[in-house]
Design a protein around this motif. Structure first.
Motif, PDB file in Angstrom:
ATOM      1  N   LEU A  49       3.705  19.254  22.436  1.00 41.01           N
ATOM      2  CA  LEU A  49       2.055  18.713  22.116  1.00 41.01           C
ATOM      3  C   LEU A  49       2.019  18.338  20.768  1.00 41.01           C
ATOM      4  O   LEU A  49       0.897  18.017  20.622  1.00 41.01           O
ATOM      5  CB  LEU A  49       1.190  20.039  22.488  1.00 41.01           C
ATOM      6  CG  LEU A  49       1.411  20.749  23.685  1.00 41.01           C
ATOM      7  CD1 LEU A  49       0.912  22.143  23.590  1.00 41.01           C
ATOM      8  CD2 LEU A  49       1.037  20.030  24.913  1.00 41.01           C
ATOM      9  N   LEU A  50       2.914  18.035  20.051  1.00 41.13           N
ATOM     10  CA  LEU A  50       2.629  17.659  18.829  1.00 41.13           C
ATOM     11  C   LEU A  50       1.846  16.294  18.462  1.00 41.13           C
ATOM     12  O   LEU A  50       0.801  16.258  17.773  1.00 41.13           O
ATOM     13  CB  LEU A  50       4.103  17.483  17.715  1.00 41.13           C
ATOM     14  CG  LEU A  50       4.352  18.998  17.136  1.00 41.13           C
ATOM     15  CD1 LEU A  50       5.762  18.647  16.363  1.00 41.13           C
ATOM     16  CD2 LEU A  50       3.455  19.646  16.630  1.00 41.13           C
ATOM     17  N   PRO A  51       2.228  15.256  19.155  1.00 38.31           N
ATOM     18  CA  PRO A  51       1.578  14.031  19.199  1.00 38.31           C
ATOM     19  C   PRO A  51       0.233  14.208  19.605  1.00 38.31           C
ATOM     20  O   PRO A  51      -0.822  13.413  18.647  1.00 38.31           O
ATOM     21  CB  PRO A  51       2.409  13.018  20.222  1.00 38.31           C
ATOM     22  CG  PRO A  51       3.673  13.656  20.389  1.00 38.31           C
ATOM     23  CD  PRO A  51       3.530  15.082  20.193  1.00 38.31           C
ATOM     24  N   SER A  52      -0.252  14.703  20.453  1.00 39.92           N
ATOM     25  CA  SER A  52      -1.631  14.901  20.897  1.00 39.92           C
ATOM     26  C   SER A  52      -2.452  15.779  19.733  1.00 39.92           C
ATOM     27  O   SER A  52      -3.587  15.608  19.716  1.00 39.92           O
ATOM     28  CB  SER A  52      -1.929  15.360  22.421  1.00 39.92           C
ATOM     29  OG  SER A  52      -1.135  16.792  22.615  1.00 39.92           O
ATOM     30  N   ILE A  53      -1.874  16.989  19.496  1.00 36.65           N
ATOM     31  CA  ILE A  53      -2.578  17.720  18.418  1.00 36.65           C
ATOM     32  C   ILE A  53      -2.734  17.131  17.365  1.00 36.65           C
ATOM     33  O   ILE A  53      -3.789  17.120  16.722  1.00 36.65           O
ATOM     34  CB  ILE A  53      -1.762  19.011  18.253  1.00 36.65           C
ATOM     35  CG1 ILE A  53      -1.525  19.812  19.594  1.00 36.65           C
ATOM     36  CG2 ILE A  53      -2.180  19.855  17.222  1.00 36.65           C
ATOM     37  CD1 ILE A  53      -0.748  21.050  19.463  1.00 36.65           C
ATOM     38  N   ALA A  54      -1.618  16.425  16.872  1.00 42.23           N
ATOM     39  CA  ALA A  54      -1.977  15.636  15.593  1.00 42.23           C
ATOM     40  C   ALA A  54      -2.918  14.665  15.632  1.00 42.23           C
ATOM     41  O   ALA A  54      -3.937  14.315  14.649  1.00 42.23           O
ATOM     42  CB  ALA A  54      -0.679  15.049  15.193  1.00 42.23           C
ATOM     43  N   ALA A  55      -2.865  13.743  16.703  1.00 40.66           N
ATOM     44  CA  ALA A  55      -3.846  12.708  16.768  1.00 40.66           C
ATOM     45  C   ALA A  55      -5.448  13.450  16.813  1.00 40.66           C
ATOM     46  O   ALA A  55      -6.234  12.763  16.040  1.00 40.66           O
ATOM     47  CB  ALA A  55      -3.788  11.990  18.289  1.00 40.66           C
ATOM     48  N   GLU A  56      -5.636  14.519  17.594  1.00 35.12           N
ATOM     49  CA  GLU A  56      -7.010  14.838  17.793  1.00 35.12           C
ATOM     50  C   GLU A  56      -7.627  15.481  16.574  1.00 35.12           C
ATOM     51  O   GLU A  56      -8.639  15.485  16.192  1.00 35.12           O
ATOM     52  CB  GLU A  56      -7.056  16.015  18.828  1.00 35.12           C
ATOM     53  CG  GLU A  56      -8.658  16.526  19.058  1.00 35.12           C
ATOM     54  CD  GLU A  56      -8.532  17.283  20.370  1.00 35.12           C
ATOM     55  OE1 GLU A  56      -9.529  18.245  20.446  1.00 35.12           O
ATOM     56  OE2 GLU A  56      -7.992  17.137  21.422  1.00 35.12           O
ATOM     57  N   LEU A  57      -6.644  16.303  15.885  1.00 37.71           N
ATOM     58  CA  LEU A  57      -7.012  16.931  14.785  1.00 37.71           C
ATOM     59  C   LEU A  57      -6.712  16.174  13.330  1.00 37.71           C
ATOM     60  O   LEU A  57      -6.910  16.717  12.343  1.00 37.71           O
ATOM     61  CB  LEU A  57      -6.244  18.335  14.453  1.00 37.71           C
ATOM     62  CG  LEU A  57      -6.459  19.314  15.574  1.00 37.71           C
ATOM     63  CD1 LEU A  57      -5.587  20.659  15.467  1.00 37.71           C
ATOM     64  CD2 LEU A  57      -7.728  19.526  15.866  1.00 37.71           C
ATOM     65  N   ARG A  58      -6.129  14.922  13.366  1.00 33.71           N
ATOM     66  CA  ARG A  58      -6.058  14.003  12.565  1.00 33.71           C
ATOM     67  C   ARG A  58      -5.330  14.317  11.274  1.00 33.71           C
ATOM     68  O   ARG A  58      -5.629  14.418  10.167  1.00 33.71           O
ATOM     69  CB  ARG A  58      -7.537  13.500  11.881  1.00 33.71           C
ATOM     70  CG  ARG A  58      -8.425  12.935  12.941  1.00 33.71           C
ATOM     71  CD  ARG A  58      -9.980  12.605  12.388  1.00 33.71           C
ATOM     72  NE  ARG A  58     -10.701  12.142  13.468  1.00 33.71           N
ATOM     73  CZ  ARG A  58     -11.955  11.598  13.185  1.00 33.71           C
ATOM     74  NH1 ARG A  58     -12.453  12.011  11.818  1.00 33.71           N
ATOM     75  NH2 ARG A  58     -12.697  11.026  14.210  1.00 33.71           N
ATOM     76  N   VAL A  59      -4.029  14.785  11.581  1.00 30.62           N
ATOM     77  CA  VAL A  59      -3.029  15.211  10.613  1.00 30.62           C
ATOM     78  C   VAL A  59      -1.819  14.436  11.072  1.00 30.62           C
ATOM     79  O   VAL A  59      -1.599  13.767  12.163  1.00 30.62           O
ATOM     80  CB  VAL A  59      -2.997  16.768  10.480  1.00 30.62           C
ATOM     81  CG1 VAL A  59      -4.098  17.472  10.241  1.00 30.62           C
ATOM     82  CG2 VAL A  59      -2.315  17.168  12.121  1.00 30.62           C
TER      83      VAL A  59
END
Length: 412
Positions: A49-59
């Motif tokens: 899930l890293l890409p979607s988590i990173a995109a939403e949380l802006r990291v």
């Protein structure tokens, strides 16, 4: 990790050594195994899930990889501190508490819109994972008669092994269908069911002794066990330096869509399951050769990803080979450690778990730094080199092992 014979067994609650275990005893073992599966599955849930988590949380994706690093670091300390801190507390209450951390952790992550708060939730998970690895894995001898203890222990460890290969595809599939937050909500719901089952099925598990800090170095006094610690360090760093970032690699380098990546991660998990079964056969013949094969296959398949994994066909082949090696890894390492010092594993088990978790966290951290500074392909190469280094260490320094006695079988 096996317990020694100093812990008391309540004969009015557990079956007599002269008889086969009751169905209630096996259900209790299964409840511990399912608990270990749920904890370890959740530990690796963010990888898919890293890409979607990173995109939403802006990291960055490297920073998002801290969701694997943080629980691993906390688990390393928890394995020791929880084992010592619980003292003589009835082990069923300890298992209930560790499973409960999974419920709360997943809810915090699912509801958080701040990355630091997400990491706090993941840190709580680390307490549950570390404690469960150290304590839950040693309950096989307590739940069934001694003659069946190896089977019970193998079932509990199978939960850990399968969790390592199931967490990523499970998270990726749920995330693709309903979003990454729902993956953590689902994990929390599963953990609630597991806790209820444990509260119903686990018998009283008191202990007359407690672990002290002075007992911890027992495993380190054994030369073969020290070599096993080095092996654990290298192979876990290698695996998680690369695998934590396999989803960004497949997306950015191979150019695959989310559904295809989810399918590949599912294939990886299935290959890992097969590898776990093959591992039971392999370690029965030679743990040394099993470890060498694990390091070579994992190292070459991971390092080859930038060269041959840029197409769907190439990535699929390498993912399958890598998955087989990953399935071999837990049972090979665990069996080596058990053979090295079976009498020290009660006191040294926490040290082994701490080593594994520090290595896991370090791998995710090393891979994250590599991704942020050298690109996502570099993590595959770095991870592969660590795995190959482990194979070299065993090939050069390990003596040919004897036939495994009391090995940890894969579940067939």
């Amino acid at each position: 990790m096996q317990t020694n014979n100093t812990q008391p067994v309540l004969l009015d609650e557990l079956p007599s050594p002269a008889h086969a275990p009751t169905r209630a005893a096996w259900l209790a073992v299964l409840s511990v195994a399912v608990g270990s599966f749920a904890l370890v599955t959740t530990e690796f849930l963010p990888v898919g899930l890293l890409p979607s988590i990173a995109a939403e949380l802006r990291v960055t994706e490297g920073i998002a990889g801290m969701m694997v690093t943080i629980p691993g670091l906390v688990a390393a300390f928890a394995a020791i501190l929880v084992t010592i801190g619980v003292g003589k507390t009835d082990r069923r209450y300890v298992i209930w508490g560790l499973t409960a951390t999974l419920i709360v952790s997943n809810l915090i992550v699912a509801l958080s819109h701040s990355f630091p708060l997400v990491l706090a939730g993941r840190a709580l998970l680390g307490i549950g994972v570390g404690g469960f690895w150290a304590i839950g894995g040693a309950l096989g001898n307590r739940l069934v008669p001694e003659a069946h203890a190896a089977r019970a222990t193998s079932i509990i460890f199978a939960g850990i092994s399968l969790g390592t290969v199931a967490g990523v595809p499970a998270g990726a599939m749920i995330g693709e269908l309903v979003g990454w937050r729902m993956a953590f909500f689902a994990a929390s719901a599963v953990a609630t069911l597991v806790l209820l089952a444990q509260m119903w099925l686990l018998p009283r598990l008191p202990t007359a002794t407690s672990l002290t800090f002075g007992q911890l170095p027992a495993l380190l006094r054994v030369k073969k066990a020290r070599l096993g610690m080095l092996v654990t360090l290298l192979i876990f760093i290698g695996q998680f330096a690369a695998y934590t970032y396999v989803t960004p690699f497949l997306s950015q380098v191979a150019g695959l869509g989310a559904k295809t990546i989810s399918a590949l991660l599912l294939i990886y998990g299935a290959a890992g399951f097969v590898g776990n079964l093959v591992g039971g056969w392999a370690v029965a013949r030679s743990v040394r050769k099993s470890l060498i094969a694990t390091g070579v296959i994992m190292g070459l398949s991971a390092a080859a990803m930038p060269l041959f994994g840029a197409t769907a066909a190439g990535a699929t082949v390498l993912i399958i080979i890598w998955g087989l090696a990953f399935g071999l890894m837990p049972i090979s390492v665990q069996t080596w450690m058990f053979k090295a010092a079976p009498d020290a594993m009660e006191s040294g088990g926490a040290v082994f778990v701490a080593t594994a978790q520090i290595s896991l966290a370090s791998g995710a951290l090393v891979g994250g730094v590599s991704v942020d500074y050298l690109g996502v392909s570099s993590a595959m190469v770095v991870g592969g080199l660590f795995a190959l280094a482990m194979a070299a260490v065993i090939a050069l320094w390990a003596k040919e092992d004897d036939k495994v006695q009391g090995k940890l079988h894969a579940v067939h």
